[in-house]
Design a protein around this motif. Structure first.
Motif, PDB file in Angstrom:
ATOM      1  N   PRO A   1       3.872  12.118  -5.313  1.00 34.56           N
ATOM      2  CA  PRO A   1       3.518  13.738  -4.911  1.00 34.56           C
ATOM      3  C   PRO A   1       3.381  14.242  -3.386  1.00 34.56           C
ATOM      4  CG  PRO A   1       1.877  12.379  -5.286  1.00 34.56           C
ATOM      5  CD  PRO A   1       2.499  11.602  -5.432  1.00 34.56           C
TER       6      PRO A   1
ATOM      7  N   PHE B   1       5.667  12.626 -14.743  1.00 35.16           N
ATOM      8  CA  PHE B   1       4.520  12.483 -14.172  1.00 35.16           C
ATOM      9  C   PHE B   1       4.013  10.846 -13.936  1.00 35.16           C
ATOM     10  CE2 PHE B   1       0.133  12.945 -14.447  1.00 35.16           C
ATOM     11  CZ  PHE B   1      -0.375  14.121 -13.747  1.00 35.16           C
TER      12      PHE B   1
ATOM     13  N   GLN C   1       5.056   8.312 -11.182  1.00 35.40           N
ATOM     14  CA  GLN C   1       4.432   7.864 -10.343  1.00 35.40           C
ATOM     15  C   GLN C   1       3.544   7.484  -9.739  1.00 35.40           C
ATOM     16  OE1 GLN C   1       2.783  12.906  -9.430  1.00 35.40           O
ATOM     17  NE2 GLN C   1       4.846  13.228  -8.765  1.00 35.40           N
TER      18      GLN C   1
ATOM     19  N   GLN D   1      -1.915  18.249 -10.319  1.00 38.55           N
ATOM     20  CA  GLN D   1       0.397  17.993 -10.058  1.00 38.55           C
ATOM     21  C   GLN D   1      -0.030  17.935 -11.845  1.00 38.55           C
ATOM     22  OE1 GLN D   1       1.847  14.981  -8.408  1.00 38.55           O
ATOM     23  NE2 GLN D   1       3.653  16.347  -8.485  1.00 38.55           N
ATOM     24  N   ARG D   2      -1.084  17.489 -12.912  1.00 36.21           N
ATOM     25  CA  ARG D   2      -1.036  17.565 -13.822  1.00 36.21           C
ATOM     26  C   ARG D   2      -1.546  19.357 -14.358  1.00 36.21           C
ATOM     27  NH1 ARG D   2       0.165  14.680 -17.794  1.00 36.21           N
ATOM     28  NH2 ARG D   2       1.202  16.937 -17.943  1.00 36.21           N
TER      29      ARG D   2
ATOM     30  N   VAL E   1      -1.316  17.609  -2.340  1.00 32.47           N
ATOM     31  CA  VAL E   1      -1.572  17.688  -3.799  1.00 32.47           C
ATOM     32  C   VAL E   1      -2.160  16.524  -4.522  1.00 32.47           C
ATOM     33  CG1 VAL E   1       0.269  18.433  -5.551  1.00 32.47           C
ATOM     34  CG2 VAL E   1       0.434  19.105  -3.327  1.00 32.47           C
TER      35      VAL E   1
END
Length: 396
Positions: free
Chosen positions: A173, A216, A219, A182-183, A177
């Motif tokens: 990310p 996502f 990550q 981010q979610r 952030v």
């Protein structure tokens, strides 16, 4: 083994070729045959440049330049000595080996398998590709279309894990952030995509939804995957792997870690096998780069009980000529080359097929590239005659 490994100096011993070394190649063998760079040249026999011996209880005939793979894994291997292909140059030969067609646009084998079988990994791609480069030989590029999904939905294409830096671009990310921030962004974008998908029923939107979620989750999963800290010292030593060095050895260890995590198809490329000259010196150097790790991967899968349901397929895009090029090299060759298979239901300690006495053409149980694919698919649980998808109105 990208570049076209010589079968004649590695896995297919030809004493008759050794006997005729330096003599003119019989014209009856080569007349009217497709040759890459030796057109119009004097064709002389070029015998095997390294000694062969029998290995294991099965007595597999393998060159002595493979001390670890031959000694430790001969009885686990099925050596196919009768492969042949239709493409005499590297890029179309890679495309043919990956997709079953020399024309770009069809899905790669890994895409078909992920489409047909799905993936057991929730937080990693179902199809992962890694590329390593050695120190010796010509470094032809390997195009990303070799792991493209073709006309299958985009979520089935391969994802390249890079050897240095972040394994996947932008997997970390941005600075400042948090995962929660981010979610929130991802969830909002996904809601918009889902609304568009309900209205348009576009498979590309469905693929985008799937890939946003996968990105996502990666990550957190990718940094954990790439960290060898939980691997015992003796396992790292077995492979000769150093974290982050981008070597074939590290990629083999990562391949085992990916398989453990349920990734369906893992493809490793190791470049620089294109030896148009200096076969005697260059081939042992290339073998040294992959011998230890190739043996380690098979051994490691076996000791973990994973080899029975993991199919290991090892080889290049074509072979090399039994005629010399530049005095001590070999040209591209499509009429015969060798492949290694292990695990996944393959009969261990066996050989399949044979070439003629000069290693020029497959003459016993010849195996085309499409035959190889049609062997792999049933071993992995798929009927190759029924694995199709509607594309432009037909079953493709």
């Amino acid at each position: 083994m990208a570049g076209g490994m010589t079968h004649l100096d590695t896995f297919d011993y030809k004493p008759k070729l050794a006997q005729l070394h330096g003599q003119p190649m019989p014209e009856s063998v080569t007349r009217g045959q497709q040759i890459a760079q030796l057109q119009g040249a004097q064709l002389n026999c070029f015998g095997p440049q390294h000694a062969f011996k029998k290995w294991g209880q099965s007595g597999q005939s393998i060159s002595e330049i493979w001390p670890l793979l031959a000694e430790r894994c001969a009885d686990d291997l099925c050596i196919v000595r009768s492969l042949h292909t239709d493409a005499i140059n590297h890029d179309p030969a890679h495309t043919f080996m990956n997709t079953g067609s020399m024309i770009s646009g069809r899905p790669a084998m890994g895409s078909w398998l992920t489409y047909g079988l799905g993936s057991e990994a929730d937080n990693l791609p179902g199809f992962v590709v890694m590329v390593s480069t050695g120190k010796f030989g010509q470094k032809q590029p390997i195009a990303a279309r070799q792991w493209h999904s073709g006309f299958l939905p985009g979520q089935f294409q391969g994802v390249e894990f890079r050897s240095t830096g972040d394994p996947v671009l932008y997997v970390r990310p941005p600075r400042g952030v948090s995962p929660a921030m981010q979610r929130q962004v991802v969830s909002t974008v996904q809601a918009l995509n889902q609304e568009a998908d309900r209205q348009l029923d576009d498979p590309e939107i469905a693929a985008r939804i799937s890939q946003y979620e996968m990105a996502f989750r990666m990550q957190s999963s990718v940094p954990e995957l790439m960290d060898f800290a939980d691997e015992p010292a003796h396992i790292r030593e077995l492979y000769g792997a150093e974290q982050g060095d981008g070597s074939f050895a590290s990629n083999c260890l990562l391949a085992r870690r990916l398989a453990e995590r349920g990734v369906r198809f893992i493809q490793l490329y190791h470049r620089d096998w294109d030896h148009h000259n200096n076969i005697p010196a260059n081939i042992p150097l290339k073998v040294e780069e992959v011998d230890r790790a190739s043996a380690a991967l098979i051994q490691d899968l076996k000791q973990r009980g994973m080899l029975d349901d993991t199919l290991v397929v090892w080889g290049g895009e074509f072979g090399r000529t039994p005629m010399s090029q530049s005095g001590n090299g070999r040209d591209h060759h499509i009429k015969a080359f060798s492949y290694l298979l292990a695990g996944g239901g393959v009969q261990p300690g066996s050989t399949w097929g044979a070439t003629d006495e000069l290693g020029y053409a497959a003459v016993e149980n010849p195996v085309s590239v499409n035959d190889l694919h049609a062997t792999m698919l049933p071993l992995l649980g798929l009927n190759h005659l029924r694995l199709t998808v509607k594309f432009q109105g037909i079953d493709a």
